[in-house]
Design a protein around this motif. Structure first.
Motif, PDB file in Angstrom:
ATOM      1  N   GLN A   1       0.482  -1.412  -0.090  1.00  0.00           N
ATOM      2  CA  GLN A   1      -0.112   0.008  -0.214  1.00  0.00           C
ATOM      3  C   GLN A   1       0.724   1.370  -0.222  1.00  0.00           C
ATOM      4  O   GLN A   1       0.268   2.179  -0.110  1.00  0.00           O
ATOM      5  CB  GLN A   1      -1.050  -0.502   1.332  1.00  0.00           C
ATOM      6  N   GLY A   2       2.185   1.382   0.088  1.00  0.00           N
ATOM      7  CA  GLY A   2       3.212   2.420  -0.255  1.00  0.00           C
ATOM      8  C   GLY A   2       2.714   2.971   1.732  1.00  0.00           C
ATOM      9  O   GLY A   2       3.529   4.486   0.682  1.00  0.00           O
ATOM     10  N   VAL A   3       2.988   2.623   2.782  1.00  0.00           N
ATOM     11  CA  VAL A   3       2.968   3.400   4.215  1.00  0.00           C
ATOM     12  C   VAL A   3       4.102   3.132   4.640  1.00  0.00           C
ATOM     13  O   VAL A   3       4.269   1.806   4.765  1.00  0.00           O
ATOM     14  CB  VAL A   3       1.601   3.068   4.512  1.00  0.00           C
ATOM     15  N   MET A   4       4.365   3.743   5.500  1.00  0.00           N
ATOM     16  CA  MET A   4       5.758   4.054   6.824  1.00  0.00           C
ATOM     17  C   MET A   4       5.245   3.130   7.261  1.00  0.00           C
ATOM     18  O   MET A   4       4.502   3.710   7.680  1.00  0.00           O
ATOM     19  CB  MET A   4       6.264   5.195   6.408  1.00  0.00           C
ATOM     20  N   ASP A   5       5.946   2.065   7.727  1.00  0.00           N
ATOM     21  CA  ASP A   5       5.812   1.344   9.448  1.00  0.00           C
ATOM     22  C   ASP A   5       6.318   2.703  10.379  1.00  0.00           C
ATOM     23  O   ASP A   5       7.057   3.810   9.622  1.00  0.00           O
ATOM     24  CB  ASP A   5       6.447   0.370   9.386  1.00  0.00           C
ATOM     25  N   PRO A   6       5.914   2.816  11.512  1.00  0.00           N
ATOM     26  CA  PRO A   6       5.994   3.547  12.814  1.00  0.00           C
ATOM     27  C   PRO A   6       7.549   3.228  13.152  1.00  0.00           C
ATOM     28  O   PRO A   6       7.336   2.323  14.401  1.00  0.00           O
ATOM     29  CB  PRO A   6       4.759   3.376  13.490  1.00  0.00           C
ATOM     30  N   ILE A   7       8.694   3.422  12.099  1.00  0.00           N
ATOM     31  CA  ILE A   7       9.812   3.245  12.929  1.00  0.00           C
ATOM     32  C   ILE A   7      10.655   4.152  13.909  1.00  0.00           C
ATOM     33  O   ILE A   7      11.205   3.334  14.567  1.00  0.00           O
ATOM     34  CB  ILE A   7      10.799   4.226  11.162  1.00  0.00           C
ATOM     35  N   GLU A   8      10.332   5.055  14.186  1.00  0.00           N
ATOM     36  CA  GLU A   8      10.286   5.811  15.309  1.00  0.00           C
ATOM     37  C   GLU A   8       9.723   5.041  16.566  1.00  0.00           C
ATOM     38  O   GLU A   8      10.455   4.533  17.977  1.00  0.00           O
ATOM     39  CB  GLU A   8      10.109   7.076  15.549  1.00  0.00           C
ATOM     40  N   GLU A   9       8.474   4.563  16.690  1.00  0.00           N
ATOM     41  CA  GLU A   9       8.493   3.194  17.499  1.00  0.00           C
ATOM     42  C   GLU A   9       8.648   2.456  17.690  1.00  0.00           C
ATOM     43  O   GLU A   9       9.447   1.903  18.763  1.00  0.00           O
ATOM     44  CB  GLU A   9       6.665   3.092  17.576  1.00  0.00           C
ATOM     45  N   LEU A  10       9.191   1.554  16.194  1.00  0.00           N
ATOM     46  CA  LEU A  10       9.817   0.354  16.881  1.00  0.00           C
ATOM     47  C   LEU A  10      11.183   0.428  16.959  1.00  0.00           C
ATOM     48  O   LEU A  10      11.897  -0.733  17.747  1.00  0.00           O
ATOM     49  CB  LEU A  10      10.642   0.419  14.868  1.00  0.00           C
ATOM     50  N   GLY A  11      11.582   1.957  16.766  1.00  0.00           N
ATOM     51  CA  GLY A  11      13.299   1.922  17.334  1.00  0.00           C
ATOM     52  C   GLY A  11      13.451   2.318  18.770  1.00  0.00           C
ATOM     53  O   GLY A  11      14.368   1.366  19.321  1.00  0.00           O
ATOM     54  N   LYS A  12      12.013   2.662  19.494  1.00  0.00           N
ATOM     55  CA  LYS A  12      12.102   2.671  20.587  1.00  0.00           C
ATOM     56  C   LYS A  12      11.922   1.241  21.678  1.00  0.00           C
ATOM     57  O   LYS A  12      12.534   0.962  22.594  1.00  0.00           O
ATOM     58  CB  LYS A  12      11.242   3.480  21.322  1.00  0.00           C
TER      59      LYS A  12
END
Length: 475
Positions: free
Chosen positions: A175-186
Motif C-alpha cells: 500500500q506504499g505506507v511507512m511503518d512507524p519506525i520511531e516506535e519500532l526503534g524505541k
C-alpha cells in the motif's frame, strides 16, 4: 542446441530486437513496476558507463581498485543520505533481495540461538520470507493496523529470547505506507534487539522528498534503534539493474555478513556478500548516475514523481467505486473497489486489454502502481481507460469469472494454501523444464478465455484455477 555456425552481430541484434516486441511497453509509461526509465539520454549514460566496466570483476577489489573506489563512494553518498555517521558501513549487492538476504544472515550469525526468529509486518517484502527459508530462520508476521502500518504492540508481544531482529518498511510495497519506525526503534532499544529498515523501494526517493518539504515520517539512521537499512539504487536511484546497498550502524554488525575460508587450495577466500564474481558494470552505472544527477537532479526527479503521483491519486479517488488503500507516503499505492458489483481484478483485465500492464494483489484484493517521472505522459489516458474499465465491469459482472480475474480471485480466496503452493510448484517445474514441447495437461482448452498476455507462468496458473473453479461449481 548451440548452432554449428555463428551469426553476424547484425543478425544477433536483430533477433534480440525482435524478442522485445511482445514485452511490456515500458518506455511509454504503460507499465507500473519493474522498470525505472527516464528517457534515451539517461539510457545512453547508463549503457556507456556499464560498457566501460563490462569485463571488470568485483570478485577481487584489490585487482580492480577503481571498483572499490566507486563502491566506497556510493556507500558514503548513501550513508549521508540516510543520516549515517562516520561509523556506518556496508556493501553493494545485486538487488533488494540480496540486501535482505545479507541482513537476515548477518543477524542470524550475530546472535547464535537454536531457533532464530525475525519479527516483521504482514506487509513485509516476500524477500524476507525467502531469506528466512534459505537461512533456517523462523519468520513471525505481526499484524497491521487499519492504516496498513504494523501494530507495534503486536510486535512487542512476539519478542522472545530467540528474536534476532525486528523489521519495518519505508515504505512497504503493498500500500506504499511507512511503518512507524520511531516506535519500532524505541522498542528495539528497550529490548536490545536490532532493527532493520527495508527501504529498498523508498531509499533513493524519500530523502529528496524530505528536502523538497514533503512531510515524511522519520525512518533512517537518525532514528535511535535503527541498526541497518537496505535500499535499491536501481529503483528510484535510476541505476542499471544489479545495484543495491545494505548499510549497518557499525562494523560490529557488518562483520557477521562476511564469508571467509582460509583453507581453500586456491588461497584464502573472502567475500563480503553473496556473489563471487560481481559485475563491474552495475557498480560503474550506479556511480555514474549518482554523480550525474547529484542532489539537485534527484530533487527535481522527486518533485516530478510526487506531483504525478498526486495526479494519479486524485484521479482514481474521483472514479465512483474506487478507493486508495491507506494514505501512501510516497509514489507507491494500491487501489480497490468499494462497489460489490465491480470486481477489481476484472478491472485489471480490462485495463490489460487497453494496453496497460497492471499488477494485482491479494489480502485485500486490489491493483497496484509504482509511479516514476515517465508516467507524466500517462495520467490522462490511464484515468480515462480506468473509468471506462470500471463502468464496463459494472455492466458486465460476469467478467469476474473469466480471464485472470477468475485466477487471481481464486488464488486470493482458496482456503487450502498448501494446495496453491503445490500447484505453483508444478507450474514452476514445467516452466523451467528444458523440454519446451512438454504441454501442460488441458492447455489446449482455453475455456473461452482470451489468452493474450503473459504466456507462461500466469497462463498456466490460469488453467489450473479455471479447472478448479469448474470442479467446485460441479460440486
Amino acid at each position: 542446441m548451440i548452432s554449428k555456425t555463428g551469426k553476424s552481430p547484425e543478425k544477433v541484434l536483430a533477433d534480440l530486437q525482435a524478442f522485445k516486441q511482445k514485452d511490456p511497453n515500458w518506455s511509454e509509461g504503460r507499465i507500473f513496476s519493474l522498470v525505472y526509465y527516464l528517457g534515451e539520454e539517461h539510457r545512453k549514460l547508463l549503457s556507456d558507463a556499464y560498457s566501460l566496466y563490462m569485463f571488470e570483476n568485483g570478485l577481487n577489489m584489490m585487482a580492480f581498485q577503481s571498483l572499490k573506489k566507486m563502491e566506497t563512494e556510493i556507500l558514503q553518498m548513501t550513508s549521508a543520505l540516510f543520516g549515517g555517521d562516520e561509523q556506518v558501513v556496508g556493501t553493494m549487492t545485486s538487488g533488494g533481495t540480496e540486501s535482505i538476504l545479507m541482513a537476515v544472515k548477518t543477524y542470524r550469525d550475530r546472535k547464535k540461538v537454536h531457533a532464530p526468529e525475525i519479527i516483521a509486518p504482514e506487509s513485509i517484502h516476500v524477500a524476507f520470507n525467502k531469506a528466512c527459508d534459505y537461512f533456517g530462520v523462523k519468520m513471525r508476521r505481526a499484524r497491521l493496523n487499519s492504516d496498513y502500518r504494523v501494530d507495534v504492540n503486536h510486535v512487542r508481544s512476539m519478542i522472545n529470547s530467540n528474536t534476532i531482529a525486528i523489521v519495518g518498511s519505508a515504505p512497504q510495497y503493498p500500500q506504499g505506507v511507512m511503518d512507524p519506525i520511531e516506535e519500532l526503534g524505541k522498542l528495539a532499544i528497550e529490548k536490545n534487539i536490532p532493527l532493520h529498515v527495508d527501504a529498498c523501494v523508498g531509499g533513493f526517493l524519500l530523502p529528496f522528498l524530505e528536502m523538497n518539504g514533503v512531510k515524511i515520517p522519520a525512518w533512517n539512521f537518525t532514528v535511535p534503534g535503527v541498526t541497518s537499512i537496505s535500499a535499491d539504487i536501481h529503483k528510484y536511484g535510476f541505476a542499471p539493474k544489479g545495484a543495491s546497498v545494505v548499510l549497518y550502524k557499525d562494523m560490529s554488525y557488518l562483520k557477521h555478513q562476511f564469508f571467509i575460508y582460509e583453507n581453500w587450495s586456491g588461497g584464502v577466500y573472502a567475500s563480503a556478500a553473496m556473489p563471487g564474481t560481481k559485475s563491474g558494470g552495475s557498480i560503474a552505472g550506479a556511480w555514474a548516475v549518482l554523480q550525474h544527477f547529484g542532489e539537485e537532479g534527484y530533487r527535481e526527479l522527486a518533485k516530478r514523481t510526487y506531483a504525478v503521483t498526486q495526479r494519479f491519486l486524485a484521479g482514481i479517488r474521483a472514479i465512483p467505486g474506487l478507493e486508495i488503500l491507506g494514505k501512501p507516503d510516497m509514489s507507491v499505492f494500491a487501489y480497490a473497489s468499494t462497489d460489490p458489483g465491480v470486481n477489481i481484478f476484472a478491472v485489471g483485465d480490462e485495463m490489460q486489454k487497453r494496453g496497460w500492464m497492471i499488477n494485482k494483489q491479494q489480502n485485500p484484493e486490489c491493483l497496484h502502481a509504482m509511479i516514476t517521472p515517465i508516467h507524466e505522459k500517462s495520467v490522462e489516458p490511464f484515468l480515462a481507460d480506468l473509468a471506462e474499465s470500471v463502468e464496463h465491469v459494472r455492466k458486465h459482472p460476469e467478467l469476474a469469472m473469466t480471464g485472470q480475474a477468475a485466477m487471481y480471485g481464486m488464488i486470493a480466496k482458496a482456503p487450502l494454501r498448501g494446495m496453491v503452493r503445490n500447484e505453483v510448484q508444478k507450474v514452476m517445474q514445467k516452466m523451467y523444464s528444458l523440454n519446451n514441447s512438454e504441454a501442460l495437461a488441458g492447455e489446449d482448452e482455453n475455456h473461452g478465455v482470451e489468452l493474450s498476455g503473459p504466456p507462461t507462468f500466469s497462463r498456466r496458473l490460469m488453467f489450473f484455477f479455471l479447472n478448479l473453479i469448474s470442479k467446485l461449481r460441479a460440486n
